[in-house]
Write an enzyme that holds these catalytic residues in place. Structure first.
Site, PDB file in Angstrom:
ATOM      1  N   SER A 147      -8.662  31.719  20.625  1.00  0.00           N
ATOM      2  CA  SER A 147      -9.440  32.345  21.691  1.00  0.00           C
ATOM      3  C   SER A 147      -8.851  33.716  21.972  1.00  0.00           C
ATOM      4  O   SER A 147      -7.664  33.954  21.700  1.00  0.00           O
ATOM      5  CB  SER A 147      -9.334  31.493  22.962  1.00  0.00           C
ATOM      6  OG  SER A 147      -9.727  32.238  24.101  1.00  0.00           O
ATOM      7  N   TYR A 160      -4.906  26.273  29.191  1.00  0.00           N
ATOM      8  CA  TYR A 160      -5.702  26.756  28.048  1.00  0.00           C
ATOM      9  C   TYR A 160      -5.053  27.991  27.419  1.00  0.00           C
ATOM     10  O   TYR A 160      -4.847  28.070  26.204  1.00  0.00           O
ATOM     11  CB  TYR A 160      -7.118  27.087  28.545  1.00  0.00           C
ATOM     12  CG  TYR A 160      -8.096  27.490  27.472  1.00  0.00           C
ATOM     13  CD1 TYR A 160      -8.734  26.535  26.699  1.00  0.00           C
ATOM     14  CD2 TYR A 160      -8.392  28.839  27.245  1.00  0.00           C
ATOM     15  CE1 TYR A 160      -9.654  26.905  25.717  1.00  0.00           C
ATOM     16  CE2 TYR A 160      -9.314  29.218  26.275  1.00  0.00           C
ATOM     17  CZ  TYR A 160      -9.934  28.249  25.515  1.00  0.00           C
ATOM     18  OH  TYR A 160     -10.845  28.614  24.550  1.00  0.00           O
TER      19      TYR A 160
HETATM   20  C1  BGC Z   1     -13.570  30.410  26.409  1.00  0.00           C
HETATM   21  C2  BGC Z   1     -14.854  30.866  27.081  1.00  0.00           C
HETATM   22  C3  BGC Z   1     -14.656  32.230  27.725  1.00  0.00           C
HETATM   23  C4  BGC Z   1     -14.080  33.206  26.715  1.00  0.00           C
HETATM   24  C5  BGC Z   1     -13.814  34.581  27.318  1.00  0.00           C
HETATM   25  C6  BGC Z   1     -13.084  31.472  25.466  1.00  0.00           C
HETATM   26  O1  BGC Z   1     -11.898  31.058  24.894  1.00  0.00           O
HETATM   27  O2  BGC Z   1     -13.800  29.221  25.706  1.00  0.00           O
HETATM   28  O3  BGC Z   1     -15.240  29.926  28.061  1.00  0.00           O
HETATM   29  O4  BGC Z   1     -15.883  32.724  28.221  1.00  0.00           O
HETATM   30  O5  BGC Z   1     -12.888  32.690  26.177  1.00  0.00           O
HETATM   31  O6  BGC Z   1     -13.090  34.505  28.516  1.00  0.00           O
END
Ligand code: BGC
Length: 263
Positions: A147, A160
């Site tokens: 991410s 996360y």
């Molecule tokens: C998340 C999304 C989020 C994006 C930007 C991703 O890793 O899963 O929910 O919108 O990051 O913040």
């Protein structure tokens, strides 16, 4: 375009929906043999449809239920892939989970749950894939869905962000260990992408505007735009790409708050 993916055995975790499902469809179109790993029984019907779609496209597919936060499920998953299709070529650690909770209210359980799925699950998937590649003396490929939050801090999502930050150095470290065997390990880091998980939040006009404001390209991404990168990284076109992260984020990681020359 990705001819060499034809007949390759690819395991995809979190294949029941979102980015994982798009990966599965795309590898199917490339005529790969896809092992669809999913957790929730509610995905069962979708998985049957996805399997049929892949077979129709000229690929092959099986669906395996399991939980990436459970070590033995991942070991079984890789074994099932090898028993069924005879080998493993590509492992995609894609399953992930997020839910906002302010850090001071986050229970240890909530912390661990996200770390177990997003980081430990990806580590065990990578470890088991590497074992199989070494056993077969195969130049296999590992991709992790990370991410933009492997580098951008994300308030209310400390578990996360920590899991994705950890995933970055996990991937880089493992790549350094196994590149010498021709094993390529890389991450894809999507930004804001429309999936069934994010559709609701991005259909809220305020959240949508706020999000677009953080994206230099002024657009929320599509799953296909992430899959294109997965196909490339898994294919021989990326034969010299080791230990790196491709951000698929419309430029989100490039400090968009400075857009327009502010500051
Ligand atoms: C998340 C999304 C989020 C994006 C930007 C991703 O890793 O899963 O929910 O919108 O990051 O913040």
């Amino acid at each position: 375009m990705f001819k060499d993916l034809e007949g390759k055995v690819v395991v995809i975790t979190g294949a029941g929906g979102g980015i994982g499902k798009s990966f599965a469809e795309n590898f199917g179109q490339a005529k790969a043999k896809v092992v669809l790993s999913y957790r929730s029984a509610k995905h069962k019907e979708n998985l049957e449809a996805l399997k049929a779609e892949i077979i129709k496209a000229g690929g092959d597919a099986i669906a395996v239920q399991g939980d990436v936060s459970n070590e033995s499920d991942i070991i079984d998953l890789i074994q099932t892939a090898v028993n069924h299709f005879g080998t493993l070529d590509i492992m995609i650690n894609n399953a992930g989970f997020e839910r906002p909770v302010p850090s001071h209210e986050m229970t240890t359980e909530e912390w661990k749950n996200v770390i177990d799925i997003n980081l430990t699950g990806a580590f065990i998937g990578s470890r088991e894939a590497v074992k199989q590649f070494l056993k077969e003396d195969k130049k296999g490929v590992i991709l992790n869905t990370s991410s933009v939050h492997d580098t951008i801090p994300w308030p209310n999502y400390v578990n996360y962000a920590a899991s994705k930050g950890g995933m970055k150095l996990m991937m880089e470290t493992m790549s350094m260990e196994y590149a010498q065997y021709g094993i390529r390990i890389n991450n894809i880091s999507p930004g804001a992408i429309v999936t069934e998980h994010t559709r609701e939040k991005f259909s809220n006009p305020e959240t949508r505007a706020e999000t677009i404001d953080m994206i230099p390209s002024r657009k929320i991404g599509e799953v296909q735009e992430v899959s294109n990168v997965a196909l490339f990284l898994a294919s021989d076109l990326a034969s010299y790409v080791h230990g790196t992260t491709i951000y698929v984020d419309g430029g989100m990681t490039n400090y968009p708050a400075f857009l327009g020359g502010k500051g």
